[in-house]
Write a protein that holds these residues in place. Structure first.
Motif, PDB file in Angstrom:
ATOM      1  N   ALA A  23       0.618  -1.321  -0.049  1.00 26.60           N
ATOM      2  CA  ALA A  23      -0.013   0.034   0.004  1.00 26.60           C
ATOM      3  C   ALA A  23       0.531   1.685   0.073  1.00 26.60           C
ATOM      4  CB  ALA A  23      -1.139   0.032   1.473  1.00 26.60           C
ATOM      5  N   ARG A  24       2.041   1.207   0.967  1.00 25.20           N
ATOM      6  CA  ARG A  24       2.973   2.676   0.669  1.00 25.20           C
ATOM      7  C   ARG A  24       4.005   2.556  -0.326  1.00 25.20           C
ATOM      8  NH1 ARG A  24       7.142   1.570   5.295  1.00 25.20           N
ATOM      9  NH2 ARG A  24       8.320   3.265   4.777  1.00 25.20           N
ATOM     10  N   LEU A  25       3.792   1.817  -1.359  1.00 23.63           N
ATOM     11  CA  LEU A  25       4.459   1.854  -2.308  1.00 23.63           C
ATOM     12  C   LEU A  25       3.221   2.559  -3.518  1.00 23.63           C
ATOM     13  CD1 LEU A  25       6.430   0.422  -4.326  1.00 23.63           C
ATOM     14  CD2 LEU A  25       5.224  -1.123  -4.363  1.00 23.63           C
ATOM     15  N   ALA A  26       2.034   1.628  -3.620  1.00 22.39           N
ATOM     16  CA  ALA A  26       1.109   2.373  -4.795  1.00 22.39           C
ATOM     17  C   ALA A  26       0.760   3.517  -3.970  1.00 22.39           C
ATOM     18  CB  ALA A  26       0.064   1.375  -4.126  1.00 22.39           C
ATOM     19  N   THR A  27       1.160   4.144  -3.074  1.00 25.37           N
ATOM     20  CA  THR A  27       0.896   5.346  -2.568  1.00 25.37           C
ATOM     21  C   THR A  27       1.818   6.543  -2.840  1.00 25.37           C
ATOM     22  OG1 THR A  27      -0.423   5.329  -0.813  1.00 25.37           O
ATOM     23  CG2 THR A  27       0.417   7.419  -1.124  1.00 25.37           C
ATOM     24  N   ALA A  28       2.710   5.645  -3.053  1.00 30.59           N
ATOM     25  CA  ALA A  28       4.444   6.504  -3.838  1.00 30.59           C
ATOM     26  C   ALA A  28       4.005   6.073  -5.209  1.00 30.59           C
ATOM     27  CB  ALA A  28       5.369   5.555  -3.585  1.00 30.59           C
ATOM     28  N   ASP A  29       3.531   5.571  -5.708  1.00 27.72           N
ATOM     29  CA  ASP A  29       3.429   5.198  -6.934  1.00 27.72           C
ATOM     30  C   ASP A  29       2.350   6.099  -7.699  1.00 27.72           C
ATOM     31  OD1 ASP A  29       5.147   3.691  -7.210  1.00 27.72           O
ATOM     32  OD2 ASP A  29       3.772   0.981  -7.463  1.00 27.72           O
ATOM     33  N   ALA A  30       1.177   6.865  -7.032  1.00 27.75           N
ATOM     34  CA  ALA A  30      -0.021   7.711  -7.396  1.00 27.75           C
ATOM     35  C   ALA A  30       0.917   8.953  -7.742  1.00 27.75           C
ATOM     36  CB  ALA A  30      -1.168   6.852  -6.436  1.00 27.75           C
ATOM     37  N   LEU A  31       1.589   8.958  -6.376  1.00 28.73           N
ATOM     38  CA  LEU A  31       1.843   9.987  -6.097  1.00 28.73           C
ATOM     39  C   LEU A  31       2.980  10.692  -7.841  1.00 28.73           C
ATOM     40  CD1 LEU A  31       3.638  10.875  -2.457  1.00 28.73           C
ATOM     41  CD2 LEU A  31       1.779  12.418  -4.025  1.00 28.73           C
ATOM     42  N   VAL A  32       3.810   9.535  -7.848  1.00 32.06           N
ATOM     43  CA  VAL A  32       4.412   9.957  -8.811  1.00 32.06           C
ATOM     44  C   VAL A  32       3.667  10.017 -10.874  1.00 32.06           C
ATOM     45  CG1 VAL A  32       6.576   8.974 -10.491  1.00 32.06           C
ATOM     46  CG2 VAL A  32       6.547   8.636  -8.094  1.00 32.06           C
ATOM     47  N   LYS A  33       2.480   9.014 -10.530  1.00 33.77           N
ATOM     48  CA  LYS A  33       1.816   9.609 -11.964  1.00 33.77           C
ATOM     49  C   LYS A  33       0.573  10.524 -11.318  1.00 33.77           C
ATOM     50  CE  LYS A  33       0.214   6.928 -15.214  1.00 33.77           C
ATOM     51  NZ  LYS A  33       0.734   6.779 -16.099  1.00 33.77           N
ATOM     52  N   ALA A  34       0.656  11.248 -10.981  1.00 33.73           N
ATOM     53  CA  ALA A  34       0.238  12.543 -10.656  1.00 33.73           C
ATOM     54  C   ALA A  34       0.486  13.221 -10.665  1.00 33.73           C
ATOM     55  CB  ALA A  34      -0.751  12.180  -9.469  1.00 33.73           C
ATOM     56  N   LYS A  35       1.820  13.592 -11.356  1.00 34.24           N
ATOM     57  CA  LYS A  35       2.218  14.715 -11.233  1.00 34.24           C
ATOM     58  C   LYS A  35       3.290  14.658 -12.149  1.00 34.24           C
ATOM     59  CE  LYS A  35       1.126  16.900  -7.610  1.00 34.24           C
ATOM     60  NZ  LYS A  35       1.189  17.854  -7.498  1.00 34.24           N
ATOM     61  N   GLU A  36       3.366  13.657 -13.725  1.00 31.77           N
ATOM     62  CA  GLU A  36       3.837  13.213 -14.469  1.00 31.77           C
ATOM     63  C   GLU A  36       3.257  14.566 -15.424  1.00 31.77           C
ATOM     64  OE1 GLU A  36       3.713   9.569 -18.112  1.00 31.77           O
ATOM     65  OE2 GLU A  36       3.842   8.949 -16.029  1.00 31.77           O
ATOM     66  N   GLY A  37       4.387  14.767 -15.666  1.00 29.03           N
ATOM     67  CA  GLY A  37       4.599  15.824 -16.863  1.00 29.03           C
ATOM     68  C   GLY A  37       3.864  17.684 -16.289  1.00 29.03           C
ATOM     69  N   SER A  38       4.353  17.093 -15.101  1.00 27.76           N
ATOM     70  CA  SER A  38       3.872  18.957 -13.985  1.00 27.76           C
ATOM     71  C   SER A  38       5.443  19.327 -14.291  1.00 27.76           C
ATOM     72  CB  SER A  38       3.499  18.344 -13.419  1.00 27.76           C
ATOM     73  OG  SER A  38       2.112  18.031 -12.840  1.00 27.76           O
ATOM     74  N   ARG A  39       5.054  21.050 -14.351  1.00 28.23           N
ATOM     75  CA  ARG A  39       6.670  21.807 -14.162  1.00 28.23           C
ATOM     76  C   ARG A  39       6.653  20.961 -12.651  1.00 28.23           C
ATOM     77  NH1 ARG A  39       7.305  25.935 -16.603  1.00 28.23           N
ATOM     78  NH2 ARG A  39       8.791  26.964 -15.278  1.00 28.23           N
ATOM     79  N   PHE A  40       8.037  20.790 -12.519  1.00 28.77           N
ATOM     80  CA  PHE A  40       9.368  20.462 -11.520  1.00 28.77           C
ATOM     81  C   PHE A  40       9.115  20.766 -10.121  1.00 28.77           C
ATOM     82  CE2 PHE A  40      13.272  18.760  -9.153  1.00 28.77           C
ATOM     83  CZ  PHE A  40      12.702  17.663  -9.238  1.00 28.77           C
ATOM     84  N   GLU A  41       8.898  22.230 -10.148  1.00 29.81           N
ATOM     85  CA  GLU A  41       9.358  23.377  -9.451  1.00 29.81           C
ATOM     86  C   GLU A  41       7.719  23.023  -8.312  1.00 29.81           C
ATOM     87  OE1 GLU A  41       8.321  26.117 -12.549  1.00 29.81           O
ATOM     88  OE2 GLU A  41       9.873  24.127 -11.706  1.00 29.81           O
ATOM     89  N   LEU A  42       6.287  22.640  -9.507  1.00 27.55           N
ATOM     90  CA  LEU A  42       4.888  22.266  -8.569  1.00 27.55           C
ATOM     91  C   LEU A  42       5.025  21.108  -7.717  1.00 27.55           C
ATOM     92  CD1 LEU A  42       3.014  24.026 -11.091  1.00 27.55           C
ATOM     93  CD2 LEU A  42       4.070  25.115  -8.754  1.00 27.55           C
TER      94      LEU A  42
END
Length: 732
Positions: free
Chosen positions: A357-376
């Motif tokens: 579950a911790r791994l899945a939470t981290a995966d969700a964060l990465v997926k959600a920020k894909e393509g976003s401006r890095f500073e955000l």
């Protein structure tokens, strides 16, 4: 656990014989006195003869039945011929008198359910365990005085040996009866039926060879299939209690206590329903305590019931009960071990799921920020990366840790997506983050994933700077180029940057160099800005393009001043040309820039002076002198423009005063510069013929106002000498 002879039931009940009722042939012989019957109420006793063919192994010689004894089915008191075979005997059953005795048949049960016990061997000391001690001087031996036979006494005084009449020799008849030793206690001392002992005072029976009393209750009665007050059997109680501890209520089953067994089954079933399937939390403590209390109560109750119970199983099976009970303790123990293992597996599975579950939470964060401006997205990316690292280091054998390498690859792909999409300026910060991972992430976790980002980062910096140059964002471009040279000084993109920046600067300055700029002022400022940025780049060889830009800027400034003059922007033209003369004092155009500035200053007060741009060359021909004198109390600057342009400055006249006002009233005939010529500061101008515009500008002091100006116009003709007096008038 042995089997008590008193507990055996008769296999078949022989007909009850009434000894008080004479049968056929019971009359005593004529030569013998009739035997008295036992007194009324003394009870009946039926004797079973030993098995046909001999006495029991443990019988005394007196117990042996003569070979010519009466048949088995003879009625007591009925004589039979000595040589007559038994009534129901076959020829094979006849036993020779001198034959060895056969093994006795099993003892036959009496109508009361008792067995006849063999008499003790002759000469054995003491009494049998089940016998009472002799009383009243009685004897268990073969003494005639202690004999308790039911046969009549013979004339010799010895007891009869059976129920038959005595033979002619005076001995007892050989009919049915007890052994010659007698059965001990008769019906009273000196009675007609024998001279035995008085009945025993202690419980049991007295006299060797007498029958034991009947049991108090039939076998199988009482709780648990046995007598409630039977013999104490501690090992049996332990076995029943242990069987109940097996969680299956088998102790109650053995005792046939079905209600208790059902309670045990119900408790076990309830525990299984609550415990299965095993989970990480296990069984609640209260349930375990309650179930343990039920088991202990069942064990204690089973032990109590089994202490004196007679089990309804055979002797061989009873011997296996206790070992079986001990073995069956493996059922709850094995169940507890198996459940503990299942619970541990459930806990491990729950733990593994929590890590996943911790791994899945981290995966969700990465997926959600894909393509976003890095500073955000940087904060979420850092959180996810920290989770990956902790899972890999803290739980290296977990399923989540085994997935971390795959997730790190996905992380790198997500963070570097702007570079993949060729958004180079947006890719710079993510690539710098990835390139710096070895400084923050354990090398065993990261591996070589950060090794391939030097070239992408160098390319992104170059492309970003180039793009910003194209968008005329010189500052952003130069920032990217500066970082490129500082980070990757040996990169091929450094050389590409030099060419790109140098060519760009030359291209921007070209309109100034060839004078084709439509707006030299604006172009000059752009080139000057670009040149400043290029000159500030470190790590590049750009001196050539910078020098070319400087020359272009110089030309641009002069062109800007002249354009401003022509556009009648005289004040701006003055500033531009003055700055040009200051920045480029050795330039060949510096003198011309000064004349344009002077003309612009005069034109700012006298627009007619700006109709024509001052010439860069001096005209030839004759020149006419013009003497200019200062009749004022402060210094004065005289600017002129015409065929030639210039300016002179006259110092102040210390003795001069202003004209008009009080002076005019006192000396109305006074004229400017009317005194001695040597009195006034002077300057001589050599002017070609033509129209000139003059502007005098006082420095301030006395009654003059600083910066006060006065313009004038004069026509210079050839062949004349001209004078010009500069003075100040006032109303005071």
């Amino acid at each position: 656990m042995g089997e008590d002879p008193n507990d055996a039931r008769p296999e078949h009940a022989p007909p009850k014989l009434d000894l008080n009722k004479p049968g056929p042939g019971d009359e005593p012989p004529a030569d013998r006195p009739p035997a008295d019957r036992p007194p009324a109420g003394s009870g009946e006793t039926v004797m079973i003869r030993p098995a046909r063919g001999g006495a029991p192994r443990d019988a005394t010689p007196a117990d042996a039945v003569p070979a010519d004894a009466a048949p088995r089915d003879a009625v007591p008191g009925e004589a039979a011929p000595a040589d007559a075979p038994p009534r129901d005997a076959t020829p094979a059953d006849a036993v020779p008198a001198d034959a060895a005795p056969r093994d006795p048949a099993p003892p036959q049960a009496t109508p009361t359910g008792s067995f006849r016990l063999p008499a003790p061997a002759p000469g054995a000391g003491g009494t049998a365990p089940w016998e009472a001690p002799p009383q009243n001087g009685g004897s268990t031996g073969t003494a005639a005085s202690a004999a308790g036979s039911f046969g009549p006494a013979d004339p010799s005084g010895t007891s009869g040996s059976g129920f038959g009449p005595a033979d002619s020799s005076g001995t007892a008849g050989s009919g049915f009866g007890p052994p010659s030793g007698g059965f001990g206690g008769g019906f009273g001392a000196g009675g007609p039926y024998g001279h035995g002992q008085a009945p025993a005072a202690a419980p049991g029976w007295a006299g060797a060879g007498t029958l034991p009393p009947p049991p108090s209750a039939p076998p199988g009665s009482g709780p648990g299939g046995g007598g409630g007050q039977g013999e104490s059997r501690p090992l049996q109680a332990v076995a029943v209690g242990l069987l109940n501890l097996s969680c299956l209520g088998l102790g109650y089953v053995l005792l046939r206590q079905w209600i208790g067994a059902a309670v045990c089954w119900a408790a076990t079933a309830a525990l299984l329903l609550l415990a299965l399937p095993a989970d990480a939390d296990g069984v609640p403590l209260g349930v375990l305590v309650g179930y343990g209390a039920v088991l202990l109560a069942a064990a204690a109750d089973g032990a109590r019931r089994g202490l004196r119970a007679s089990l309804s199983v055979g002797a061989a099976a009873r011997r296996l009960v206790l070992p079986l009970a001990v073995v069956l303790l493996a059922v709850p123990a094995g169940g507890a071990v198996a459940y503990g293992s299942a619970r541990d597996e459930a806990r491990e599975e729950a733990f593994q799921q929590s890590l996943l579950a911790r791994l899945a939470t981290a995966d969700a964060l990465v997926k959600a920020k894909e393509g976003s401006r890095f500073e955000l997205a940087e904060s979420d990316y850092t959180t996810a990366l920290d989770t990956y690292e902790k899972l890999a280091l803290d739980h290296p054998g977990s399923r989540a840790a085994k997935l971390v390498p795959e997730r790190l690859d996905a992380y790198v792909t997500s963070v570097s997506k702007p570079y993949t999409d060729k958004k180079y300026c947006d890719a710079v910060d993510p690539l710098k983050h990835l390139r710096g991972l070895p400084d923050t992430v354990d090398a065993k976790v990261l591996g070589d994933r950060a090794d391939g980002f030097d070239e992408p980062l160098a390319q992104s910096l170059y492309e970003c700077g180039a793009g910003e140059l194209g968008r005329e964002s010189t500052a952003a471009a130069h920032e990217a180029f500066t970082e490129l040279a500082a980070t990757f000084p040996e990169s091929v993109y450094v050389g590409r940057t030099e060419k790109l920046v140098g060519d760009g600067l030359r291209k921007a300055a070209a309109p100034l160099s060839d004078g084709s700029a439509s707006d030299p002022c604006a172009t000059t400022e752009e080139v000057r800005t670009q040149r400043s940025g290029v000159a500030g780049l470190k790590g590049y060889e750009l001196s050539g393009p910078v020098a070319d830009a400087d020359r272009a800027i110089q030309k641009g400034v002069f062109s800007c001043g002249t354009k401003q003059f022509r556009d009648e922007e005289y004040s701006d033209a003055v500033k531009t040309m003055d700055q040009y003369a200051k920045d480029y004092p050795k330039s060949p155009q510096t003198a011309h820039a000064r004349t344009i500035s002077i003309a612009a200053q005069i034109a700012d007060h006298e627009p007619a002076a700006g109709k024509k741009l001052p010439s860069a060359t001096v005209p030839g021909g004759s020149r006419m002198p013009m003497v200019v004198s200062n009749d004022g109390k402060d210094a004065v600057e005289l600017l002129y423009t015409g065929p030639v342009t210039g300016k002179i400055t006259l110092r102040a006249c210390g003795t001069c005063t202003n004209y008009g006002g009080i002076r005019g009233a006192v000396d109305p005939d006074a004229k400017p510069c009317g005194g001695a010529s040597s009195k006034y500061p002077k300057a001589t101008l050599q002017l070609p013929a033509g129209t000139y515009h003059f502007l005098q500008r006082r420095a301030g002091g006395g009654f003059a106002v600083a910066g006060e100006t006065k313009s004038s116009k004069a026509e210079i003709e050839p062949g004349y000498t001209y004078t010009n007096c500069l003075y100040v008038t006032s109303g005071l």
